[in-house]
Design an enzyme around this catalytic site. Sequence first.
Site, PDB file in Angstrom:
ATOM      1  N   GLU A 116      15.526 -14.057 -41.764  1.00 59.67           N
ATOM      2  CA  GLU A 116      14.080 -13.370 -43.210  1.00 59.67           C
ATOM      3  C   GLU A 116      13.999 -12.058 -42.855  1.00 59.67           C
ATOM      4  O   GLU A 116      12.594 -12.011 -42.287  1.00 59.67           O
ATOM      5  CB  GLU A 116      13.461 -14.399 -43.151  1.00 59.67           C
ATOM      6  CG  GLU A 116      14.048 -15.875 -43.875  1.00 59.67           C
ATOM      7  CD  GLU A 116      13.211 -16.790 -44.240  1.00 59.67           C
ATOM      8  OE1 GLU A 116      11.966 -16.379 -43.456  1.00 59.67           O
ATOM      9  OE2 GLU A 116      13.278 -17.352 -45.373  1.00 59.67           O
ATOM     10  N   CYS A 158       6.271 -13.388 -49.556  1.00 58.23           N
ATOM     11  CA  CYS A 158       5.251 -13.851 -48.286  1.00 58.23           C
ATOM     12  C   CYS A 158       5.428 -12.811 -47.225  1.00 58.23           C
ATOM     13  O   CYS A 158       3.825 -12.456 -47.015  1.00 58.23           O
ATOM     14  CB  CYS A 158       5.894 -14.759 -47.725  1.00 58.23           C
ATOM     15  SG  CYS A 158       4.983 -16.630 -48.318  1.00 58.23           S
ATOM     16  N   GLU A 170      10.936 -11.329 -49.081  1.00 59.32           N
ATOM     17  CA  GLU A 170      10.317 -12.149 -49.543  1.00 59.32           C
ATOM     18  C   GLU A 170       9.176 -11.843 -50.039  1.00 59.32           C
ATOM     19  O   GLU A 170       8.464 -10.770 -49.229  1.00 59.32           O
ATOM     20  CB  GLU A 170      10.489 -13.084 -47.735  1.00 59.32           C
ATOM     21  CG  GLU A 170       9.653 -14.290 -48.301  1.00 59.32           C
ATOM     22  CD  GLU A 170       9.752 -15.217 -47.172  1.00 59.32           C
ATOM     23  OE1 GLU A 170      10.030 -14.970 -45.733  1.00 59.32           O
ATOM     24  OE2 GLU A 170       9.411 -16.628 -47.015  1.00 59.32           O
ATOM     25  N   ASP A 186       1.510 -18.523 -30.609  1.00 61.14           N
ATOM     26  CA  ASP A 186       2.687 -19.678 -31.627  1.00 61.14           C
ATOM     27  C   ASP A 186       4.648 -18.365 -31.689  1.00 61.14           C
ATOM     28  O   ASP A 186       4.124 -16.697 -31.819  1.00 61.14           O
ATOM     29  CB  ASP A 186       2.292 -19.751 -32.871  1.00 61.14           C
ATOM     30  CG  ASP A 186       2.394 -20.348 -33.746  1.00 61.14           C
ATOM     31  OD1 ASP A 186       2.396 -22.820 -32.821  1.00 61.14           O
ATOM     32  OD2 ASP A 186       3.644 -20.968 -34.983  1.00 61.14           O
ATOM     33  N   GLY A 187       5.350 -18.722 -31.887  1.00 58.86           N
ATOM     34  CA  GLY A 187       6.941 -18.868 -32.780  1.00 58.86           C
ATOM     35  C   GLY A 187       6.406 -18.332 -33.913  1.00 58.86           C
ATOM     36  O   GLY A 187       6.750 -17.117 -33.817  1.00 58.86           O
ATOM     37  N   HIS A 188       5.182 -18.362 -34.915  1.00 62.74           N
ATOM     38  CA  HIS A 188       4.926 -17.988 -36.361  1.00 62.74           C
ATOM     39  C   HIS A 188       3.444 -17.697 -36.034  1.00 62.74           C
ATOM     40  O   HIS A 188       2.301 -18.273 -36.005  1.00 62.74           O
ATOM     41  CB  HIS A 188       5.925 -19.110 -37.126  1.00 62.74           C
ATOM     42  CG  HIS A 188       5.399 -18.278 -38.443  1.00 62.74           C
ATOM     43  ND1 HIS A 188       4.673 -17.376 -38.743  1.00 62.74           N
ATOM     44  CD2 HIS A 188       5.793 -18.578 -39.937  1.00 62.74           C
ATOM     45  CE1 HIS A 188       4.777 -17.207 -40.174  1.00 62.74           C
ATOM     46  NE2 HIS A 188       6.391 -17.707 -40.746  1.00 62.74           N
ATOM     47  N   CYS A 215       6.966 -21.842 -49.107  1.00 66.02           N
ATOM     48  CA  CYS A 215       5.337 -21.091 -48.547  1.00 66.02           C
ATOM     49  C   CYS A 215       4.837 -19.693 -49.605  1.00 66.02           C
ATOM     50  O   CYS A 215       3.633 -19.482 -49.944  1.00 66.02           O
ATOM     51  CB  CYS A 215       6.045 -20.080 -46.906  1.00 66.02           C
ATOM     52  SG  CYS A 215       7.803 -19.176 -47.581  1.00 66.02           S
ATOM     53  N   CYS A 216       6.272 -19.842 -50.628  1.00 67.70           N
ATOM     54  CA  CYS A 216       5.865 -18.600 -51.140  1.00 67.70           C
ATOM     55  C   CYS A 216       4.559 -19.059 -52.783  1.00 67.70           C
ATOM     56  O   CYS A 216       3.800 -17.919 -52.623  1.00 67.70           O
ATOM     57  CB  CYS A 216       6.472 -17.964 -51.954  1.00 67.70           C
ATOM     58  SG  CYS A 216       8.102 -17.302 -50.503  1.00 67.70           S
ATOM     59  N   HIS A 272      11.301 -11.567 -38.202  1.00 61.99           N
ATOM     60  CA  HIS A 272      10.740 -12.384 -38.672  1.00 61.99           C
ATOM     61  C   HIS A 272       9.707 -11.407 -39.397  1.00 61.99           C
ATOM     62  O   HIS A 272       8.653 -11.012 -38.969  1.00 61.99           O
ATOM     63  CB  HIS A 272      10.638 -13.975 -39.044  1.00 61.99           C
ATOM     64  CG  HIS A 272      10.940 -14.912 -40.003  1.00 61.99           C
ATOM     65  ND1 HIS A 272       8.826 -14.252 -40.135  1.00 61.99           N
ATOM     66  CD2 HIS A 272      10.838 -15.629 -40.260  1.00 61.99           C
ATOM     67  CE1 HIS A 272       9.068 -15.562 -40.991  1.00 61.99           C
ATOM     68  NE2 HIS A 272      10.680 -15.952 -41.532  1.00 61.99           N
TER      69      HIS A 272
END
Lengths: 652, 652
Positions: free
Chosen positions: B320, B338, B336, B188-190, B416-417, B268
């Site tokens: 980010e 997260c 961030e 996955d990219g993330h 997300c956070c 990231h």
Amino acid sequence: MDTLFQSYPVGLKDVELKEGFWEEYGRLVREVVIPYQWEALNDRIPEAEKSYAIHNFKVAAGVAEGEFNGLVFQDSDLAKWLEAVGYSLSCNPDPQLEEWADEVIEYIEKAQQKDGYLNTFFTLKRPEEKWSNLLECHELYCAGHMMEAAVAYYNATGKRKLLDVMCRFADCIDEVFGEEEGKLHGYDGHEEIELALVKLYKATGEERYLNLSRYFIDERGKEPSFFIEEWEKRGKTAFWNPSDHNKPDTSYNQAHIPVREQTEAIGHAVRAVYLYSGMADIAALKKDEGLKKACKALWNNIVTRQMYITGGIGSTHIGEAFTFDYDLPNDTVYQETCASIGLFFFAHRMLLMEAEGSYGDVMERALYNSIISGMGFDGKSFFYVNPMEVWPEASEKNPDRKHVMPVRQKWYGCACCPPNLARLLLSLRQYIYTCSGNTLYTHLYIPSKAEVAVGENKITLEQNTGYPWDGGIRIKLGLEKEMKHTLSFRIPGWCRSFSLLVNGEALSCEGRTEKGFVSVSRLWKDEDEIVIQMDMPVEIIQSHPEVRANAGKVAITRGPLVYCLEEEDNGTNLSALSINTDTDFQVTAEASLMKGAVSLTGKGFRTKETGWENSLYQPYRKEEEETEIKAIPYFLWGNRKKGEMLVWMNHK
Amino acid sequence: MDTLFQSYPVGLKDVELKEGFWEEYGRLVREVVIPYQWEALNDRIPEAEKSYAIHNFKVAAGVAEGEFNGLVFQDSDLAKWLEAVGYSLSCNPDPQLEEWADEVIEYIEKAQQKDGYLNTFFTLKRPEEKWSNLLECHELYCAGHMMEAAVAYYNATGKRKLLDVMCRFADCIDEVFGEEEGKLHGYDGHEEIELALVKLYKATGEERYLNLSRYFIDERGKEPSFFIEEWEKRGKTAFWNPSDHNKPDTSYNQAHIPVREQTEAIGHAVRAVYLYSGMADIAALKKDEGLKKACKALWNNIVTRQMYITGGIGSTHIGEAFTFDYDLPNDTVYQETCASIGLFFFAHRMLLMEAEGSYGDVMERALYNSIISGMGFDGKSFFYVNPMEVWPEASEKNPDRKHVMPVRQKWYGCACCPPNLARLLLSLRQYIYTCSGNTLYTHLYIPSKAEVAVGENKITLEQNTGYPWDGGIRIKLGLEKEMKHTLSFRIPGWCRSFSLLVNGEALSCEGRTEKGFVSVSRLWKDEDEIVIQMDMPVEIIQSHPEVRANAGKVAITRGPLVYCLEEEDNGTNLSALSINTDTDFQVTAEASLMKGAVSLTGKGFRTKETGWENSLYQPYRKEEEETEIKAIPYFLWGNRKKGEMLVWMNHK
């Protein structure tokens, strides 16, 4: 018409630069920059992005096959080059150069449409979309630059062809734009035509051009917004990114409120100062006090709130723009070379309205720092962005700083700064002197010879100086007959003490100094000699406390020059260096950097990097060692190995 | 299987938080954040952007009409909420909450495809494009978050429905991805699924899930690049901007080289630390020394080169992302919330492999500073970006800083956070203790009661402390019978001296302290009491000299807390303040800020703003006045009026 001015400049034809600092730059531009740019405009430089500027005109002229290439404002690159050529020819005849220019002027003439319209992008690529996107497509901007070129070329050579082409285009524009019903009530997204029309007016005496310029200025920012209506009309799309449907921010184009109501410099910095220059022209020529007041408010905002110590403007690369009062970051700065040049233009026009030394101070500050830092000694490498500090690794690896180049770049696809530098450096002689009534003002100290008409008489001034390396200026007069006149000399803001001698006799400066000028009124004779000797000590400068980026920091200056540290002289990590605020600096000749150049060396301190064993944070302990700090003139940075550079350094 | 770990955490069910600092946060999350987020997920908060997360599942389940709305990874918002609900229910039963959760789990089950596939964006909007853009479309990321939710919910309630759904999806993913021919050789990219599959393995014992996680980790970054081939296959377009045809920069996704070869944290920041967490899991569970070595290299790079003093990471908002060693700008920072949470996860997993106090130090640093600064006291306002300095006007007018919000924002479209904070704060109790062989480690100091199985016996630990406001910790043991055991307590890196008492008797710490822990091995009896008293003086901290942004600056800390200045206490223009490096700070209770909170006040200096009359630069002159400087804990900033904030301040 010059009498409408409070003062007028001593023109290009009347001043000649002599051997020295600026004549060397002039020679570099004539011998390297202009021929190199000619090659670039003709797409003959293998390692650079192609320009296509001449190609486009040839295709539009029907003398070559192909299609339009390059950016929407590509025409202006050729225009700026032609303008520089005009200035070059006005003092240095060059048949080869004139032949090149005449050749492209042929193409330009042939590319002009029957109705006078001239723009290769729209002619070749989007003929139905003319005048439909003033906000983004630079039609009037390109027109303006070509008008400036036409005037410069006509003044230099007496040849009218390009001037006539541009008068026809100006007439066409005058048909299209204006307050009358049925005309477009618009103005350009990138200001430039405003000041260009004033030049066209001065070259031709055609008052319509002056009025059209005033129209563009006064229409700007009126409600309802022309740019917003235009954007709605074309379906709320953006030229540069068709999928962007955001409402345009018209403050980027200084069109958020009428210009007369504007008090803060805002938006794209180059556009802003070009607009303000045009406003100052109109204020002077139309004796328009309201417009003059707006010019002064904007001027004061820039120089007391938004100008870097180097005379540069533009605190962010996003929109190449002003941000707000006292926001002058050193690392993410933009400070485009063109913006400094535009500020110089604005300053000069303010000076014509008002004999106030501080305008010349800003011209000098920009000229000797953020403007010439834009060009390398090879005449082929340029900075767009003039940073206040450079950490090469950050330019490479932190995207917030990728616009900050640690080395000067070759000619660019969007090539605004190099030709802008060329045209300024070749016309610099017209910024030295101005006349107003019975007074002749000297604003810049540059070895030169000027011939100034005063009534039916003439004065010649032969100026000799080692400026900016030393503060001595010697001016020798030549007069056909004795004459009572006032000679005023700008005493720069940086100068805390000076002496004034006439024919070897010291004059008291008491009562002679006003608004930044020292003046001598007397009956002048042939061969009279004025000597001004300005002390030029090294100074340690601080910023206004509201400039958060410079809190706890100082810069080093000497005379008009801001100094900087480079890694080459001071090792890596310049941020670890600091100085005492009473440090004595030694002035040392640095002929290897530049003829006449001096570096400054003094005692400083360096934080030691020992005792950190893989920790990032530790309780404070003073761990520093004495070191020698060496500073070189800011404008000379980046001419040796790639490395760090720093203007504002920590003090104790 | 826990024996594969060198140590294992004392789990959620075995620890209960008691009244105190963190239980108040827990209550806030239970009583406000979770119900508020439930409303948000149901699109019932008028002033916030709609979430559509539950709506999408309902439509995909066939129980509601409509179409997909929101971002491609919208499913993960519901997953994170469900995970937090699981943690909440595991200690605080709440039938209403469980009913809400069961309701959405119904939709989730119905939204699952026959083959196990589950993703409302692709099911509803682009069914033919499944698994075609791993780089950008977060399918496995969303799957991972739902797996984490499933495990948490199953552990709390014993209900298997969501767990079964996610096992079916994991089986589906295992069919699609793998090294066998015919399968997709992708990832996955993330990153997220890597660590989630480990949790699913631990909940189910299914080794295939562990192997699939290892596969994703080892496949990543191999040549030829999966992401580049995938991009070529889909016509070199980008999901987020179809007109962008730039080749993806796979270092953004940590896929530029195989992960075992990576030594610098890159790209990231959240993705990076999620990946590293998964790597640490696999290294421990598979006893993979090579992977452990890569984890340690990446860990060291972060904490000794790329971590803010607040435990935050991510030096730029563009992507980010991490930038490079020692590049920690204070004004353009991203940091961030997260990412700090992800770093906390990574630290915890490193700790399980290696009893090394510095991992707990980083957990503590992040937790008490950059993590909880992310949430306001109302439980409804959040910071994504945790800046090190704030100038509200710059956030508004300088686009380089527009990501820096001067006040916490309501629930976001891309949310997300907030749920990430919620799930961490509700599961914090599992990070306090770990066991390894005969040793019980205490990593975090939080009032709590734990029950730890040791062989066939049990120890209960009742921990009382005023942490982070004072450094006293009192631990009372409960034992059914006497037992020889080692108790190890983390002595934080910030602690320079402490005392240790057992049953009132001071023990010498000589020889007891190793790798950041002080240990006591003895025959423990019921009601034994250990008291650790750590001195918690105010400290003035400096950065490594290579951190250019902090040259000439210091930060104030006390215990685990970083302090900051706010305009509310210190007036405007915080950059004009400076302190001596030996300043004595007074510690004052500030109950109005928070129960137990203390502020720090000391003598400082302020540069005067007089004598500047419209000038921006002047020769240096010392013009300052003494002033009182007041600092408050960083995590409490932004809870009063909007204003400036500053962590790193100038020193003399």
